[in-house]
Design a protein around this motif. Sequence first.
Motif, PDB file in Angstrom:
ATOM      1  N   ARG A  35      -1.550  -5.718   7.948  1.00 13.33           N
ATOM      2  CA  ARG A  35      -1.615  -5.230   6.375  1.00 13.33           C
ATOM      3  C   ARG A  35      -2.776  -6.434   6.292  1.00 13.33           C
ATOM      4  O   ARG A  35      -2.871  -6.898   6.656  1.00 13.33           O
ATOM      5  CB  ARG A  35      -0.569  -5.526   5.921  1.00 13.33           C
ATOM      6  CG  ARG A  35       0.237  -4.616   5.693  1.00 13.33           C
ATOM      7  CD  ARG A  35       1.227  -4.898   4.326  1.00 13.33           C
ATOM      8  NE  ARG A  35       0.084  -4.677   3.225  1.00 13.33           N
ATOM      9  CZ  ARG A  35       1.093  -5.117   1.825  1.00 13.33           C
ATOM     10  NH1 ARG A  35       2.283  -5.893   2.299  1.00 13.33           N
ATOM     11  NH2 ARG A  35       0.341  -4.665   1.634  1.00 13.33           N
ATOM     12  N   ASP A  36      -4.115  -6.139   5.020  1.00 14.85           N
ATOM     13  CA  ASP A  36      -5.229  -7.467   5.264  1.00 14.85           C
ATOM     14  C   ASP A  36      -4.367  -8.811   4.791  1.00 14.85           C
ATOM     15  O   ASP A  36      -4.667  -9.243   5.099  1.00 14.85           O
ATOM     16  CB  ASP A  36      -6.083  -5.872   4.374  1.00 14.85           C
ATOM     17  CG  ASP A  36      -5.411  -6.467   2.938  1.00 14.85           C
ATOM     18  OD1 ASP A  36      -4.488  -5.976   2.632  1.00 14.85           O
ATOM     19  OD2 ASP A  36      -6.339  -5.755   1.918  1.00 14.85           O
ATOM     20  N   ASP A  37      -3.741  -8.135   3.753  1.00 12.51           N
ATOM     21  CA  ASP A  37      -3.016  -9.864   2.689  1.00 12.51           C
ATOM     22  C   ASP A  37      -2.194 -10.204   4.196  1.00 12.51           C
ATOM     23  O   ASP A  37      -1.701 -11.928   4.371  1.00 12.51           O
ATOM     24  CB  ASP A  37      -1.299  -9.107   2.088  1.00 12.51           C
ATOM     25  CG  ASP A  37      -2.123  -8.427   1.520  1.00 12.51           C
ATOM     26  OD1 ASP A  37      -1.808  -8.487   0.453  1.00 12.51           O
ATOM     27  OD2 ASP A  37      -2.118  -7.213   2.251  1.00 12.51           O
TER      28      ASP A  37
END
Length: 296
Positions: A62-64
């Motif tokens: 996930r980019d986060d």
Amino acid sequence: MSNQLNAPLGVGEKLKLAIQKSGRLSEDSIKLLKDCGIDLRNVKDRLKTEADNFPLEIFFLRDDDIPQYVEDAVADIGFVGENVLYEKNKKAEVVEQLGFGKCRLSIGVKRSDDYTDASFLNGKKIATSYPVLLQKFLNENNVTAEIHEISGSVEIAPGIGLADAVCDLVSSGSTLFMNGLKETETILQSQAVLIENKNLSEAKQQLLNKLLFRIQSVKKAKKNKYVLLNAPNDRLEQIISLLPGMKSPTVLPLATEGWSSVHSVISESDFWDIIEQLKANGAQGILVVPIEKMIL
Ligand code: ATP
Ligand code: ZN
């Protein structure tokens, strides 16, 4: 002497790269690697894969989570949006802007609102997935507002009475518009960047330099076009003066008496201006060709 002693620095080492698993940055991240001549195996439904022809291991996340993974050295480097990087505030160094994933983090209010400046937000409730960046903006503008953190579909919050305003990512602005909102203020311009862990080993740093060299060549090539044209010899001087080229343009005689073929590289941004002027100076048969890599 054993092979190991002879081995150059970093042999067998792989650089670990984190990219977004699925979302707005995924396709462009994989495309950039491909343009750099790096082919990935089995991209689908994987947590991890390896490149066939570069010492690179790729993690799909996930980019986060990417800034944290890079700070913790689980990944050595990552491709991630500046918006996420600065919101998460992790210890990772920006190495290069990648030119894709462009968007901005903006304030949006109801279309009927009379917004003049940030003081409008005093005492208001603002929905966002970016509480850290929003709070920084509010502090800088001496505004006291209530931040309502939500993880998705921020743009519907004012319509359902959950908030008075939003602070959300925008690219065209059509999502805000469709929800009866207008964009009033940009608090961050963002694009995807390459980040690195601060304590890379010498061997990994060397691998990163190799990758970076390829990325920069691809970026330069995208900004330029290769132009070929036929020029009457009596206008050659004017035509050449319009074409800066990498050093100077290549000029070859054509079989037709009195004409030459001219080849050069021009920047995409100057493109239409120069083409017009070339035509005005008698250039004919103008071909404009994309460049794959540019090594200066
Ligand atoms: P994940 O499941 O990985 O957490 P996500 O839903 O948070 O995905 P996406 O919507 O795929 O994330 O966006 C990823 C990144 O793409 C954003 O953080 C931002 O850097 C960039 N981006 C570019 N344009 C936009 C846009 N119009 N809206 C949202 N993000 C954009
Ligand atoms: Zn995300």
